[in-house]
Design a protein around this motif. Structure first.
Motif, PDB file in Angstrom:
ATOM      1  N   ARG A   1      -1.721  -0.408  -6.582  1.00 11.48           N
ATOM      2  CA  ARG A   1      -2.484   0.719  -7.112  1.00 11.48           C
ATOM      3  C   ARG A   1      -3.879   0.825  -6.499  1.00 11.48           C
ATOM      4  O   ARG A   1      -4.512   1.866  -6.585  1.00 11.48           O
ATOM      5  CB  ARG A   1      -2.606   0.616  -8.641  1.00 11.48           C
ATOM      6  CG  ARG A   1      -3.397  -0.589  -9.143  1.00 11.48           C
ATOM      7  CD  ARG A   1      -3.791  -0.380 -10.613  1.00 11.48           C
ATOM      8  NE  ARG A   1      -2.674   0.027 -11.434  1.00 11.48           N
ATOM      9  CZ  ARG A   1      -1.812  -0.778 -12.026  1.00 11.48           C
ATOM     10  NH1 ARG A   1      -1.948  -2.091 -11.851  1.00 11.48           N
ATOM     11  NH2 ARG A   1      -0.849  -0.320 -12.768  1.00 11.48           N
ATOM     12  N   ASP A   2      -4.348  -0.255  -5.903  1.00 14.48           N
ATOM     13  CA  ASP A   2      -5.681  -0.247  -5.307  1.00 14.48           C
ATOM     14  C   ASP A   2      -5.665   0.143  -3.839  1.00 14.48           C
ATOM     15  O   ASP A   2      -6.704   0.086  -3.174  1.00 14.48           O
ATOM     16  CB  ASP A   2      -6.332  -1.627  -5.467  1.00 14.48           C
ATOM     17  CG  ASP A   2      -6.575  -1.967  -6.926  1.00 14.48           C
ATOM     18  OD1 ASP A   2      -7.009  -1.071  -7.673  1.00 14.48           O
ATOM     19  OD2 ASP A   2      -6.316  -3.127  -7.317  1.00 14.48           O
ATOM     20  N   ARG A   3      -4.505   0.562  -3.342  1.00 13.54           N
ATOM     21  CA  ARG A   3      -4.399   0.984  -1.939  1.00 13.54           C
ATOM     22  C   ARG A   3      -3.521   2.226  -1.857  1.00 13.54           C
ATOM     23  O   ARG A   3      -2.458   2.223  -1.249  1.00 13.54           O
ATOM     24  CB  ARG A   3      -3.855  -0.144  -1.078  1.00 13.54           C
ATOM     25  CG  ARG A   3      -4.738  -1.392  -1.079  1.00 13.54           C
ATOM     26  CD  ARG A   3      -4.117  -2.512  -0.270  1.00 13.54           C
ATOM     27  NE  ARG A   3      -4.061  -2.161   1.155  1.00 13.54           N
ATOM     28  CZ  ARG A   3      -3.358  -2.842   2.060  1.00 13.54           C
ATOM     29  NH1 ARG A   3      -2.642  -3.891   1.678  1.00 13.54           N
ATOM     30  NH2 ARG A   3      -3.357  -2.478   3.324  1.00 13.54           N
ATOM     31  N   ILE A   4      -3.975   3.306  -2.478  1.00 12.46           N
ATOM     32  CA  ILE A   4      -3.253   4.573  -2.476  1.00 12.46           C
ATOM     33  C   ILE A   4      -3.897   5.513  -1.467  1.00 12.46           C
ATOM     34  O   ILE A   4      -5.096   5.803  -1.535  1.00 12.46           O
ATOM     35  CB  ILE A   4      -3.243   5.210  -3.877  1.00 12.46           C
ATOM     36  CG1 ILE A   4      -2.468   4.319  -4.857  1.00 12.46           C
ATOM     37  CG2 ILE A   4      -2.649   6.615  -3.830  1.00 12.46           C
ATOM     38  CD1 ILE A   4      -2.524   4.809  -6.290  1.00 12.46           C
TER      39      ILE A   4
ATOM     40  N   VAL B   1       1.481   7.397  -9.855  1.00 12.39           N
ATOM     41  CA  VAL B   1       1.643   6.243  -8.974  1.00 12.39           C
ATOM     42  C   VAL B   1       0.674   5.142  -9.378  1.00 12.39           C
ATOM     43  O   VAL B   1       1.045   3.958  -9.442  1.00 12.39           O
ATOM     44  CB  VAL B   1       1.446   6.653  -7.504  1.00 12.39           C
ATOM     45  CG1 VAL B   1       1.351   5.419  -6.608  1.00 12.39           C
ATOM     46  CG2 VAL B   1       2.584   7.556  -7.037  1.00 12.39           C
ATOM     47  N   TYR B   2      -0.553   5.518  -9.664  1.00 12.90           N
ATOM     48  CA  TYR B   2      -1.544   4.512 -10.065  1.00 12.90           C
ATOM     49  C   TYR B   2      -1.105   3.805 -11.348  1.00 12.90           C
ATOM     50  O   TYR B   2      -1.148   2.567 -11.435  1.00 12.90           O
ATOM     51  CB  TYR B   2      -2.905   5.182 -10.276  1.00 12.90           C
ATOM     52  CG  TYR B   2      -3.973   4.214 -10.746  1.00 12.90           C
ATOM     53  CD1 TYR B   2      -4.696   3.450  -9.834  1.00 12.90           C
ATOM     54  CD2 TYR B   2      -4.253   4.061 -12.108  1.00 12.90           C
ATOM     55  CE1 TYR B   2      -5.659   2.543 -10.263  1.00 12.90           C
ATOM     56  CE2 TYR B   2      -5.213   3.159 -12.539  1.00 12.90           C
ATOM     57  CZ  TYR B   2      -5.915   2.409 -11.618  1.00 12.90           C
ATOM     58  OH  TYR B   2      -6.860   1.517 -12.049  1.00 12.90           O
TER      59      TYR B   2
ATOM     60  N   PRO C   1       0.839  -1.194   0.000  1.00 15.70           N
ATOM     61  CA  PRO C   1       0.000   0.000   0.000  1.00 15.70           C
ATOM     62  C   PRO C   1       0.874   1.245   0.000  1.00 15.70           C
ATOM     63  O   PRO C   1       2.023   1.204   0.456  1.00 15.70           O
ATOM     64  CB  PRO C   1      -0.812  -0.127   1.289  1.00 15.70           C
ATOM     65  CG  PRO C   1      -0.008  -1.036   2.154  1.00 15.70           C
ATOM     66  CD  PRO C   1       0.694  -1.977   1.225  1.00 15.70           C
ATOM     67  N   VAL C   2       0.338   2.341  -0.493  1.00 12.61           N
ATOM     68  CA  VAL C   2       1.136   3.546  -0.744  1.00 12.61           C
ATOM     69  C   VAL C   2       0.620   4.715   0.097  1.00 12.61           C
ATOM     70  O   VAL C   2      -0.583   5.007   0.095  1.00 12.61           O
ATOM     71  CB  VAL C   2       1.063   3.944  -2.232  1.00 12.61           C
ATOM     72  CG1 VAL C   2       2.043   5.080  -2.523  1.00 12.61           C
ATOM     73  CG2 VAL C   2       1.321   2.757  -3.126  1.00 12.61           C
ATOM     74  N   PHE C   3       1.553   5.380   0.786  1.00 13.76           N
ATOM     75  CA  PHE C   3       1.238   6.632   1.468  1.00 13.76           C
ATOM     76  C   PHE C   3       1.970   7.746   0.737  1.00 13.76           C
ATOM     77  O   PHE C   3       3.180   7.915   0.876  1.00 13.76           O
ATOM     78  CB  PHE C   3       1.657   6.577   2.935  1.00 13.76           C
ATOM     79  CG  PHE C   3       1.298   7.812   3.729  1.00 13.76           C
ATOM     80  CD1 PHE C   3      -0.032   8.148   3.946  1.00 13.76           C
ATOM     81  CD2 PHE C   3       2.281   8.620   4.270  1.00 13.76           C
ATOM     82  CE1 PHE C   3      -0.375   9.288   4.684  1.00 13.76           C
ATOM     83  CE2 PHE C   3       1.955   9.751   5.012  1.00 13.76           C
ATOM     84  CZ  PHE C   3       0.617  10.080   5.210  1.00 13.76           C
TER      85      PHE C   3
END
Length: 295
Positions: free
Chosen positions: A146-149, A135-136, A76-78
């Motif tokens: 990409r589904d957890r931005i 990012v996506y 996941p991305v922060f």
């Protein structure tokens, strides 16, 4: 009986300028900046990173990716957006939460944008949205999910976080309407209109109608989006009231807002709470991201 709306204008322009002067609200601004730099140095030393990836054609349109261990990818991305009243600071001092977040399996992506007055506030908003879209579209290449931005930011970065979490821009960037799965807005400037009459407009260069179109208070996130908000207890009423107004509007719109109290923090060291694994702000942020994991 209706509750009184937070005062964003104050008694006169002199008082308004004082309320929105973040630097003057702390005894040693340079010490706050040094703390960012020191924590960022630790992050760069401890964490694996890919730096200065261009998400756009402008020289400032760059981001870094601080990645957790390979076995925890795709992560996941922060995405983190730095503050500085849109005219100072840099992404290089922003990844202070990377060691803690990477240890929790979360990638951290500090974003740079063209500072004012070289750029405009509208351009900064466009650039940050472009960074989210980049990012996506490039997630697979860098071990990102990409589904957890998620998006976060402090001060001016809190404003830009709100604009990234808003609805209505996603189709132009070829991303899903729910591309942003949650947001962390710290000490943000969510209604820019009061700044048009004080010294801040020397670099904002906005008329009130332009400022309204660029204010998160009038471009809210979608219903159901999880959001963490916080403002330091030692901040001025200007920043406290900005957060209160945005929080109230988001709650009314059905956003799932969690407010994290930080009575001991000022405008600048509030962000440093994200560098502490056990701080309430870190726990709330990581829980929000964990709760968004596929079941």
């Amino acid at each position: 009986m209706t509750s009184r709306k937070p005062d964003l204008l104050f008694a006169d322009l002199t008082e308004r300028a004082r309320q929105y002067n973040a630097r003057a609200s702390v005894p040693d601004f340079d010490a706050c900046v040094r703390e960012y730099a020191e924590l960022a140095t630790v992050a760069r030393r401890q964490c694996a990173a890919v730096c200065d990836l261009y998400y756009g054609m402008g020289a400032a349109e760059r981001l870094d990716i601080f990645l957790p261990a390979a076995e925890r990818q795709p992560a996941p991305v922060f995405i983190f957006i730095h503050g500085g009243y849109w005219r100072s600071q840099a992404k290089e001092d922003a990844p202070i939460m990377a060691p803690v977040f990477n240890a929790a399996g979360v990638a951290v992506v500090p974003v740079e944008y063209t500072l004012l007055p070289e750029g405009t506030l509208a351009e900064a908003v466009r650039e940050v949205r472009s960074a989210v879209a980049w990012v996506y579209h490039h997630a697979d290449r860098y071990g990102l999910d990409r589904d957890r931005i998620y998006v976060g930011g402090s001060s001016a970065g809190g404003h830009l976080t709100g604009m990234a979490a808003a609805t209505g821009w996603q189709d132009q960037y070829r991303v899903p309407q729910n591309v942003v799965k949650g947001a962390v807005a710290l000490s943000g400037l969510f209604d820019v209109r009061p700044l048009c009459d004080i010294n801040v407009n020397e670099w904002l260069r906005l008329y009130p109608d332009q400022a309204e179109r660029l204010s998160p208070l009038f471009a809210l996130p979608p219903r159901g989006l999880p959001m963490v908000v916080s403002v330091g207890g030692l901040e001025t009423d200007g920043f406290k009231n900005q957060t209160a107004a945005y929080e109230a509007a988001c709650r009314e719109a059905g956003v799932q807002v969690q407010r994290v109290e930080a009575a001991h923090c000022n405008h600048f060291n509030l962000l440093c709470e994200l560098a502490k694994a056990e701080s309430p702000l870190t726990r709330a942020t990581l829980e929000m991201i964990a709760n968004g994991a596929p079941r």
